[in-house]
Write a protein that holds these residues in place. Sequence first.
Motif, PDB file in Angstrom:
ATOM      1  N   ARG B 109       0.831  -1.200   0.000  1.00 41.39           N
ATOM      2  CA  ARG B 109       0.000   0.000   0.000  1.00 41.39           C
ATOM      3  C   ARG B 109       0.868   1.254   0.000  1.00 41.39           C
ATOM      4  NH1 ARG B 109      -1.775   4.009   3.192  1.00 41.39           N
ATOM      5  NH2 ARG B 109      -3.834   4.795   2.648  1.00 41.39           N
ATOM      6  N   ARG B 110       1.925   1.195   0.799  1.00 38.29           N
ATOM      7  CA  ARG B 110       2.829   2.351   0.850  1.00 38.29           C
ATOM      8  C   ARG B 110       3.505   2.582  -0.497  1.00 38.29           C
ATOM      9  NH1 ARG B 110       4.884   0.317   6.000  1.00 38.29           N
ATOM     10  NH2 ARG B 110       2.997   0.764   7.170  1.00 38.29           N
ATOM     11  N   MET B 111       3.732   1.464  -1.201  1.00 38.75           N
ATOM     12  CA  MET B 111       4.388   1.593  -2.503  1.00 38.75           C
ATOM     13  C   MET B 111       3.484   2.236  -3.542  1.00 38.75           C
ATOM     14  SD  MET B 111       6.462  -1.849  -3.413  1.00 38.75           S
ATOM     15  CE  MET B 111       6.699  -2.947  -2.063  1.00 38.75           C
ATOM     16  N   GLY B 113      -0.262   2.733  -3.110  1.00 36.56           N
ATOM     17  CA  GLY B 113      -1.525   3.350  -2.728  1.00 36.56           C
ATOM     18  C   GLY B 113      -2.619   2.354  -2.406  1.00 36.56           C
ATOM     19  N   PRO B 114      -3.742   2.889  -1.902  1.00 39.49           N
ATOM     20  CA  PRO B 114      -4.804   2.025  -1.378  1.00 39.49           C
ATOM     21  C   PRO B 114      -5.530   1.177  -2.424  1.00 39.49           C
ATOM     22  CG  PRO B 114      -5.460   4.334  -1.309  1.00 39.49           C
ATOM     23  CD  PRO B 114      -4.025   4.307  -1.694  1.00 39.49           C
ATOM     24  N   LYS B 115      -5.340   1.504  -3.696  1.00 43.89           N
ATOM     25  CA  LYS B 115      -6.033   0.720  -4.730  1.00 43.89           C
ATOM     26  C   LYS B 115      -5.660  -0.759  -4.701  1.00 43.89           C
ATOM     27  CE  LYS B 115      -2.383   1.962  -7.911  1.00 43.89           C
ATOM     28  NZ  LYS B 115      -1.899   2.797  -8.965  1.00 43.89           N
ATOM     29  N   TYR B 117      -5.819  -2.877  -2.420  1.00 40.06           N
ATOM     30  CA  TYR B 117      -6.729  -3.774  -1.684  1.00 40.06           C
ATOM     31  C   TYR B 117      -7.670  -4.502  -2.644  1.00 40.06           C
ATOM     32  CZ  TYR B 117      -4.905  -1.262   2.300  1.00 40.06           C
ATOM     33  OH  TYR B 117      -4.071  -0.725   3.219  1.00 40.06           O
ATOM     34  N   LYS B 133      -3.073 -13.870   7.008  1.00 37.16           N
ATOM     35  CA  LYS B 133      -3.114 -12.919   8.120  1.00 37.16           C
ATOM     36  C   LYS B 133      -1.712 -12.805   8.732  1.00 37.16           C
ATOM     37  CE  LYS B 133      -6.290 -10.582  10.286  1.00 37.16           C
ATOM     38  NZ  LYS B 133      -5.910  -9.514   9.355  1.00 37.16           N
ATOM     39  N   SER B 136      -1.713  -7.161  11.981  1.00 43.94           N
ATOM     40  CA  SER B 136      -2.877  -6.389  11.552  1.00 43.94           C
ATOM     41  C   SER B 136      -2.940  -6.251  10.032  1.00 43.94           C
ATOM     42  CB  SER B 136      -2.829  -5.008  12.201  1.00 43.94           C
ATOM     43  OG  SER B 136      -1.622  -4.383  11.836  1.00 43.94           O
TER      44      SER B 136
END
Lengths: 174, 174, 264
Positions: B109-111, B113-115, B117, B133, B136
């Motif tokens: 995500r840091r790389m 972005g949120p897309k 997911y 899992k 978190s």
Amino acid sequence: MGVKEERLVESVLFSASTPVSIEEIKEATGLSKKKVDAALVQLIKLYNVERNKETSIEVVKAGNKYTMQVKKKFFDQSVMVSKPEIQSHHLKTLALIAFHQPVKQSNLRRMVGPKIYDHVDELSAMKLVNAKKHGSTEMLTTTKLFPEYFGIDSTNPEEIREFLAKKVIGSIKK
Amino acid sequence: MGVKEERLVESVLFSASTPVSIEEIKEATGLSKKKVDAALVQLIKLYNVERNKETSIEVVKAGNKYTMQVKKKFFDQSVMVSKPEIQSHHLKTLALIAFHQPVKQSNLRRMVGPKIYDHVDELSAMKLVNAKKHGSTEMLTTTKLFPEYFGIDSTNPEEIREFLAKKVIGSIKK
Amino acid sequence: MSRINEYLDMVKIARDRDGIFIGSPFDRSIYLAFDLVLHQQLNPWDIDLVNFSSMYLKKAQEEKIDLITAGRIIYMAWKVLHMQSDNLVVHMEAKQDEEHDFGWEDIPTGAWFESDDGYSYTNLVMKNPDPPLEEPLRRDSKRKITLIELLDAFDQARKDAEEYQLLDQMRKKERDRLALKARKAMKGAAHEDHLEEDILAVWEKIQSYPKKSMSLSSICNTDDFDERIKTFLSVLFLAYDEKIRIYQRKFPFGEIYIKTIGYT
């Protein structure tokens, strides 16, 4: 006009899951526009006339594009394999928009009731309907995709209207 | 064995996007196993022998299933118009996972972005990515199917990574 | 209609000046009719004709107006009132339409109900169980991805990641700048002193919550107004810092929900 060009264009129509334009066929096959045109005429003749009874597939003009699809009379059987995507209520709303276009959303609401807002959202998301702000309401038209999606051989609203009127009258006679 | 059964089975093969089993054809057409079998034999003969030169399409048995596909020699043309199985955005995320694996979803995500997911959900559904899992967040790796899919001769993440690195560096040098 | 308004004005003036002289007996009769409506506080839109007539006749006798004129006036007044009330109903309906529906400019353009074809088409489409449009059955074939495409995608993904990092840094800077500005703006406010601690405390509460999703009221004492405000403000800051996501199912007074999933 060689048979080979016909085969090339046929393979392109078969492989594309959506209708393809002459430009796209040209690009994929490397054939000239003239050859693509001739091949399409031949293919339509082959599938819809010559092989008429020996195939369940047809080649049709859809909007300004061309596509291969299952003939209507075999539709019911194959429907179980690939499901329709648009709900019948949405299809009705779409049929009204296509007939009355350009039509104000507020007028459509009078015809169908408030559920049309959802329908229009859905149809816009599918890029089948165009909604343009018009005063306090929206003006609705069908998109270029509409005739392509449904395999209607025209992009002219008047001809689309005729096509739909015939369909509706046809359904009463049955 | 009627021609009509042949047409029904043909329409099922055409509209199904993946190979179909005899059982599925039976269900879709309502024909008996015997009739489906006979129709398939006829169709294979029709497409691959009788019409051999007059069609770019073939009907083949793939494992225990049957499918209609473009003949190999027309493959190059059709590949340009056929839709890829994995969307380009998802493919990018898959490539990142394959290279950085095992990689935390939060790092990914840091790389980019949120897309990611949505992408990870899609790739998991396609069984190309495994999400376990991990505190978190989730730890992502490619699945066994991944090297199979791309014809990479290794199931070891380290080797897949190296393979990709080499290939990419090779392609940059070009 | 404008004549009626004139008479109503006359009545008003008459009442204001107390006993204005009206010369023409006809005008005078009209005046009396409307005077009755006003003085008896009858609803002009819902007038009981029988009641109105007997009252009018009584008054006409007292004022010595001839009965023929009186009768005509009653009839006329009743008609006028009726017209006016009809008009009112229409007007109110139109107004309702306007509010619930759309503006006055929404007069049908396609005239779908005016043309026979449009009308019958619409009716048939609505009544028929099957829509006139059918989705054709086409192949939805998708091809496999090649290894070359995967490699291209990786190359592209690396470039995307670089771009994203750059943008993210810019976003972070801008966020910090705005946060600083917001905190400066809070100076002097009652909650300013403890804002940082409040945010931290709420963040800890959210993190220690057994689920990734919770309502605002589940992490604060809703009876305590101060605490509610503190929690709400902190939640806003945390959402701004992208540590959580907040949403409402019902707007604007519904419960506020907090979600931490995916923002770890």
